[in-house]
Design an enzyme around this catalytic site. Structure first.
Site, short mmCIF file in Angstrom:
data_model
loop_
_atom_site.label_atom_id
_atom_site.label_comp_id
_atom_site.label_asym_id
_atom_site.label_seq_id
_atom_site.Cartn_x
_atom_site.Cartn_y
_atom_site.Cartn_z
N LYS A 110 0.84 -1.20 0.00
CA LYS A 110 0.00 0.00 0.00
C LYS A 110 0.88 1.25 0.00
CE LYS A 110 -0.40 -0.13 5.05
NZ LYS A 110 -1.31 -0.19 6.20
N TYR A 153 15.86 30.35 8.40
CA TYR A 153 14.65 31.06 8.79
C TYR A 153 14.61 31.29 10.31
CZ TYR A 153 12.14 30.91 4.35
OH TYR A 153 11.73 31.11 3.05
#
Length: 381
Positions: free
Chosen positions: A54, A275
């Site tokens: 999956k 940042y």
């Protein structure tokens, strides 16, 4: 090609194939994948070993992964949703394919036409599949899942008793598998494991006689009582550690993730980095910016407290993880623009990355983004 005792094969990327256009390279070792399948088959003696593919084979590519598992002898595959089964069917025309979440109302005929088997988790799903079988004038194969204590998918104890009391509910269904799922298998001493085992045995005894399945990756290693007729490993196939707290991982590493240096710079003491200027250079530093970030699935929370590697040398991440870039402290490492550094590899496996990010290896693998160049190596590549 150099082989490492604790890592994926170190085979340089072929830049002529377009790898230079990407910020990172994700290498999948299909030989190691097949070896992991063989190891699980050895561990689960007497039980069939299925393959859980999956989520695009846990982010690694359903086509090459499924074909490699098929070549190793895997014949039963599990996906989560019908769309995944529809993608897998043309790749493996003769495989047994089960859909763990069952089928959405109205999609039953599409599944039946392609010989895709639902895992029936509720009375409405059972009624819909049985009704289709009646219209087709035959019986349709399916798995039935019972909830043995996880409260996620599967028939409750009361619903199992209702099915047992009304034989008409399963009249059109050929029960190929009765299954459940363990909630705490990665913690072998957890009391829920024994409780779920007992609950599963009790509920399965009320349903038509069929092969039984309870064990996931970790469940395979809980002992023969948990293996029954079929086991359903997922993360262990892809090199993840099946049991929490175990020092030695019995599985071979399948994934290597490399990132490319896109810029080098020297900064003076006191310079802010990244940042928010969440890191500040305490002394003059030599920095490298690599071209991946949280848009590629690298967790933002790893900023300032994990490393990349150049060979065995750790290159600490400094500052926050940006959308498309990460800054490394490379000191005097002999690196230049365009060089590759390891984020997942022999010195830092996927479980180590997951631990640093306070998550699990499943999330790391399935989050790896589309911008990586994917490279498959090994006998099935």
């Amino acid at each position: 090609m150099l082989a490492h005792s604790n890592g994926i094969e170190d085979e340089p990327a072929d830049e002529s194939d377009g790898f230079a256009a990407s910020g990172g390279i994700l290498t999948v070792d299909l030989t190691a994948l097949r070896a992991n399948y063989a190891r699980l088959r050895q561990e689960a003696t007497g039980a069939e070993v299925a393959g859980v593919v999956k989520a695009n084979a846990y982010g690694l590519g359903i086509e090459p992964v499924a074909k490699a598992l098929w070549a190793e002898g895997c014949r039963t595959f599990f996906v989560a949703q019908l769309c995944e089964a529809l993608e897998l069917r043309p790749l493996l025309p003769d495989a047994d394919i089960f859909v763990l979440n069952g089928l959405a109302s109205g999609t039953e005929e599409a599944a039946a036409r392609r010989n895709i088997r639902p895992v029936l988790n509720s009375l409405p799903q059972i009624r819909a599949w049985s009704a289709l079988a009646a219209r087709e004038g035959g019986r349709l194969p399916a798995a039935i899942q019972v909830d043995s204590g996880m409260s996620r998918l599967g028939l409750s104890g009361q619903e199992v008793e209702a099915v047992a009391a009304d034989s008409a509910l399963l009249a059109g269904i050929e029960t190929r598998l009765v299954m459940s799922h363990l909630a705490c298998a990665d913690e072998p001493a957890h009391p829920a494991n024994k409780a779920q085992l007992e609950s599963f045995r009790r509920l399965a005894a009320l349903l038509p006689k069929a092969p039984l399945s309870l064990a996931n990756s970790a469940g395979v290693f809980l002992g023969p009582d948990f293996r029954f007729d079929l086991v359903r490993p997922g993360i262990a196939l892809y090199g993840g550690r099946p049991l929490a707290g175990e020092r030695a991982n019995p599985m071979r590493p399948v994934v290597r993730l490399e990132a490319r240096i896109v810029q080098l710079r020297h900064v003076p003491a006191g310079a802010g980095i990244g940042y928010g200027l969440s890191a500040v250079a305490e002394q003059a530093m030599r920095l490298a910016t690599i071209g991946i970030g949280y848009a590629d699935g690298w967790p933002r929370r790893l900023g300032n407290h994990i490393a990349a590697f150049a060979g065995a040398r750790a290159l600490p991440m400094v500052g926050r993880v940006s959308m498309d870039s990460i800054i490394l402290d490379i000191g005097d490492a002999p690196l230049g623009d365009g060089d590759l550094v390891d984020l997942i590899g022999q010195n830092q496996d996927v479980d180590a990355v997951a631990g640093a990010a306070d998550t699990i290896s499943y999330e790391i693998l399935t989050s790896l983004g589309r911008r990586f160049a994917r490279r498959y190596i090994g006998e099935s590549a």
